[in-house]
Design a protein around this motif. Sequence first.
Motif, short mmCIF file in Angstrom:
data_model
loop_
_atom_site.label_atom_id
_atom_site.label_comp_id
_atom_site.label_asym_id
_atom_site.label_seq_id
_atom_site.Cartn_x
_atom_site.Cartn_y
_atom_site.Cartn_z
N GLY A 183 22.23 -3.49 -8.53
CA GLY A 183 21.54 -2.88 -7.39
C GLY A 183 21.48 -1.37 -7.47
N ASN A 184 22.10 -0.78 -8.49
CA ASN A 184 22.10 0.68 -8.61
C ASN A 184 20.73 1.22 -8.98
OD1 ASN A 184 24.84 0.86 -8.00
ND2 ASN A 184 25.44 0.56 -10.13
N TRP A 185 19.97 0.47 -9.75
CA TRP A 185 18.60 0.82 -10.08
C TRP A 185 17.68 -0.20 -9.42
CZ3 TRP A 185 18.86 1.66 -16.16
CH2 TRP A 185 19.74 2.74 -16.42
N THR A 186 16.49 0.23 -9.04
CA THR A 186 15.52 -0.66 -8.42
C THR A 186 14.28 -0.78 -9.31
OG1 THR A 186 14.49 1.11 -7.13
CG2 THR A 186 16.34 -0.05 -6.12
N GLY A 187 13.35 -1.65 -8.90
CA GLY A 187 12.15 -1.87 -9.72
C GLY A 187 10.92 -2.08 -8.88
N THR A 188 9.77 -1.89 -9.51
CA THR A 188 8.47 -2.11 -8.85
C THR A 188 7.51 -2.74 -9.84
OG1 THR A 188 7.35 -0.06 -9.49
CG2 THR A 188 8.80 0.05 -7.57
N MET A 189 6.34 -3.12 -9.34
CA MET A 189 5.24 -3.47 -10.22
C MET A 189 4.06 -2.55 -9.92
SD MET A 189 3.71 -7.06 -8.80
CE MET A 189 3.40 -7.37 -7.07
N CYS A 190 3.41 -2.10 -10.98
CA CYS A 190 2.29 -1.15 -10.85
C CYS A 190 1.04 -1.79 -11.45
CB CYS A 190 2.62 0.16 -11.57
SG CYS A 190 4.04 1.03 -10.87
N LEU A 191 0.23 -2.39 -10.58
CA LEU A 191 -0.98 -3.08 -11.02
C LEU A 191 -2.23 -2.32 -10.59
CD1 LEU A 191 1.32 -5.35 -10.56
CD2 LEU A 191 -0.59 -6.93 -10.42
N THR A 192 -2.39 -2.14 -9.29
CA THR A 192 -3.64 -1.69 -8.70
C THR A 192 -3.93 -0.22 -9.02
OG1 THR A 192 -3.24 -3.24 -6.91
CG2 THR A 192 -4.92 -1.58 -6.54
N GLU A 193 -5.23 0.08 -9.21
CA GLU A 193 -5.69 1.44 -9.47
C GLU A 193 -6.79 1.80 -8.48
OE1 GLU A 193 -6.66 1.85 -13.61
OE2 GLU A 193 -4.70 1.14 -14.27
N PRO A 194 -7.10 3.09 -8.33
CA PRO A 194 -8.10 3.49 -7.32
C PRO A 194 -9.43 2.77 -7.44
CG PRO A 194 -6.94 5.42 -8.13
CD PRO A 194 -6.49 4.26 -8.98
N GLN A 195 -9.87 2.46 -8.66
CA GLN A 195 -11.18 1.85 -8.86
C GLN A 195 -11.15 0.33 -8.79
OE1 GLN A 195 -9.32 3.10 -11.24
NE2 GLN A 195 -9.20 1.58 -12.84
N CYS A 196 -9.94 -0.26 -8.68
CA CYS A 196 -9.88 -1.72 -8.66
C CYS A 196 -8.72 -2.17 -7.78
CB CYS A 196 -9.71 -2.29 -10.06
SG CYS A 196 -8.18 -1.86 -10.90
N GLY A 197 -8.97 -3.23 -7.02
CA GLY A 197 -7.92 -3.83 -6.22
C GLY A 197 -7.33 -5.00 -6.98
N TRP A 487 -1.85 -8.40 0.72
CA TRP A 487 -1.32 -7.99 -0.59
C TRP A 487 -0.96 -9.18 -1.45
CZ3 TRP A 487 3.40 -4.65 1.32
CH2 TRP A 487 4.31 -5.46 1.99
N GLU A 488 -0.80 -8.91 -2.73
CA GLU A 488 -0.62 -9.94 -3.77
C GLU A 488 -1.79 -10.93 -3.79
OE1 GLU A 488 1.58 -9.07 -5.66
OE2 GLU A 488 2.60 -7.72 -4.30
N GLY A 489 -2.96 -10.46 -3.38
CA GLY A 489 -4.15 -11.29 -3.36
C GLY A 489 -4.43 -11.80 -1.96
N THR A 490 -5.59 -11.49 -1.43
CA THR A 490 -5.97 -11.92 -0.08
C THR A 490 -6.00 -13.44 0.02
OG1 THR A 490 -8.31 -11.93 -0.64
CG2 THR A 490 -7.40 -9.86 0.21
N THR A 491 -6.15 -13.93 1.24
CA THR A 491 -6.24 -15.37 1.44
C THR A 491 -7.43 -15.95 0.67
OG1 THR A 491 -5.28 -15.06 3.63
CG2 THR A 491 -6.26 -17.19 3.17
N GLY A 492 -8.52 -15.19 0.62
CA GLY A 492 -9.68 -15.65 -0.16
C GLY A 492 -9.34 -15.80 -1.63
#
Length: 650
Positions: A183-197, A487-492
Motif C-alpha cells: 500500500g506504500n505505492w499506488t497505481g492508476t490506468m491511463c487510457l483516455t486522451e483529449p481526442q478520444c473517450g 466511466w469504464e464504458g457507458t451503459t450503451g
Amino acid sequence: MLRSTSLFRKLTSPLSRAGTSVRSYQYKAPVKEMIFCSEEVHGFQEHYKSLKNLSGEDASPEMVKEILEGMGKFCETELFPLNEVADREGCTWVNPTTIKTPAGFKEAYDQYVEGGWQGLAYPEKYGGSNLPMSLALMKSEIMATANWTWSMFPGLSKGAINTIMLHGEDYLKDVYLPPMIAGNWTGTMCLTEPQCGSDLAQVATMAITEDEGKTYSISGTKIFISAGDHDFGDSAGSADGQVIHCVLARTPGAPEGTKGISLFLVPKYLVNEDGSLGELNNVGVDRIEDKMGCHGSPTCQMNFENSKGWLLGTKNQGMNHMFTFINTSRLGCAIQGSTAAELSHQGAVWYAKDRLAMRALSGKKNPGHEPDMAADPIIVHPDVRKNLLTQKAIAEGGRSMIYECAKVADRLADNEMAGAEGDEAAKKAAEEADDEMGFLTPILKGFLTEKGVDAAHLGVQIYGGHGYIKQNKMEQISRDVRIGAIWEGTTGIQGLDLLGRKIFLQKLKPLNSHCSKVRSFCWDTIMNAPTSAVRNHAIKVALLTLEWQYLTARIGLMAKDDREAIGSASVDYLMFAGYTHCAYHWLQMEVAAEKGLAAGTGDKDFYEAKVQTSSFFFDSMLPQTKTLAKTMLSPTDNVMKMKVSQFDVA
C-alpha cells in the motif's frame, strides 16, 4: 411541516465551528447481510475448500467475520465521517507533482496501510496474505459504501497490481509489486486522451524504444485519470506519493487502430537499484477536473514527456492486457452502484422512521410517539415503503450478483496460478472462468450502476425537501454514483459489449451456457420448493431465460437486414438481462431464507424480510422486463430515420 420535532432540528442545524455538519445517520457495515449472502446463498466455505493455490482453508467463518467486522469498524468510525468532508473540500491542485487530498484522507490511508489491508488477497511472495480474492472484494464493498472516493485510491491500485502480476516480467514484479501490495505505492490506468473517450483506436501517445529495447520513452497526454496523483505517500512511508501508471501507447510503425496499441508501466518516480525512489520521471498533472461529484478523488489530466516506461506483456497486445485492469474497474463500478443503493437505503430508513407527515390511510400508526402527535412516521405510507423496498432489492440483489462474480474471480486466480506451473487442466479452467467473468461483467456494470442511480434518487425523494440540502448527505450519493454509469464504458458501450462481443461474436455460447445453468437451478427449486411462492418465482426465472434466448435470436435476425438493430436494442437488452439475472439471485436468496426459517435456528425477522423483499422484486420490479422486451425490438427507423439536421433548434 412539524418544525418542532427533534428530527427537524437535526436536519436544519447549522454547521459547527469545526466546519462539519451535525450527524444525521451513521453508516453501519451490513456484516450480517454479507455473511448471509456469502455463506447461506453462495456457500463460500465449501468454495474456499475447493481452492488449491489460494489460502482458502485460512478463510474460516471466524476469520471472515473478524475481517468484516474489523473493516466495518474502520469504515464506520474513520471513512464514513470523511465522506461529507471530502465532498465539501474536494482535492486541490498545487503544482504538476502535488495534489492535496481532503482533510483526513492521508491519515485514514496510513491506518489502512498499517493494517495490511491492501495485501489481503495477494501472494505471500510479494508480501500479501494469499487469501481468496472474494474476501478482498467483500472488504472493498464496505469501504465503497462508507466513502466511495477514498476507496478509489486502493481500488485503482488493485487494478494496476493485477495487471502487473499477470503481464509484467519477473523483474518488474519484484520491484513494483511488494510496495504496491503493502500500500506504500499506488497505481492508476491511463487510457483516455483529449481526442478520444472510449474509442481507444484513436490513442496517439507514443512510445519510442530506448536502451536496445529494454525501456521506452513515453510522450503524450491522458485525461480523466482518477487518483492520477495525490499526497498519500508521506503518510504511507514512501518519499512523496509514488504512483505507478499503466499507460496505453503506440510504438513507431505499429498497426492502426486498437491492434497497434501496447501497454507500458510508467512510474511517477524512477526507482533506484536499492528500491528507494529516485528522480521524477517527467510525469505531471496539468489540472484536475471540477466535477459534479466524487470530489474526494482527483480526476487528472496527465502529461508524459519522454517519461521512462517498461513494456507490459506483448507489443501491440495492450488492449487485451489492459482488459485485466478494465474488468477489475468495471466490477468496481458495479460495486459502486450496489453500495450507493445500500448507503442511500440506510439513510432513508433512518429518516422514514422518524419523519412525521400525514396520517396513514388506514388510521393512526405512530408507535413510539406521543399519542397527541399530529402525524405518523412516513415509513407507514405505501409510496415510501415502495421506494425503500426498491432500494433494498437493488442493494441486496446487487450484492448477490457481485458475490457470484467474486467466486468466479477466485477460481480464475486459483487456476491461473496452477496454469502458470504448466497444469493444462488448470489453464482450461482459467479460460472458462475468464469467459464467465467476461459475460457477467457488462451485465453487472451496466445494470447495477443504472439501478444504483435510481436508488440514490429515491433516497432524495424519501427525504423530500431535506434530501435536496447538502448537509443531509443524500444528494451527495446521487452525484457521486452518477459517474458509475459513464466511466469504464457507458451503459450503451456495455450493452454493445454484451450483445455484440460476448454473445454474437461467440455464437451465443456464453448466453446458452448461462441460461442452462440458471434453468437447472430453477428446475431443482421447482421440484423441491418449500412454498408455492418460491415455486412460482422459479418458474418465472426459467421462462425469462427462455425469453432471453428468444429475444437474442430475434435481434440477430433483425441485424441481418439492419446492422443498426444491435445498437438500437443493446441498452434495453442489457437491462432485460440485468433484471433476469437479479431475479435469479433473489430466487437463490429466497430459497436460502426459507431454509433458515424451516431450521428455526436463525433470526426469524431477518429471513422473513428476505422473503418479503423477494416477493416485492418479483411482483413490482421484474415486470419491467415486459416493456424492455418490446422496446428492444422496436423498428430502428424510429431512432435512425431522422436527419442529423433535424435535431437542430429551428
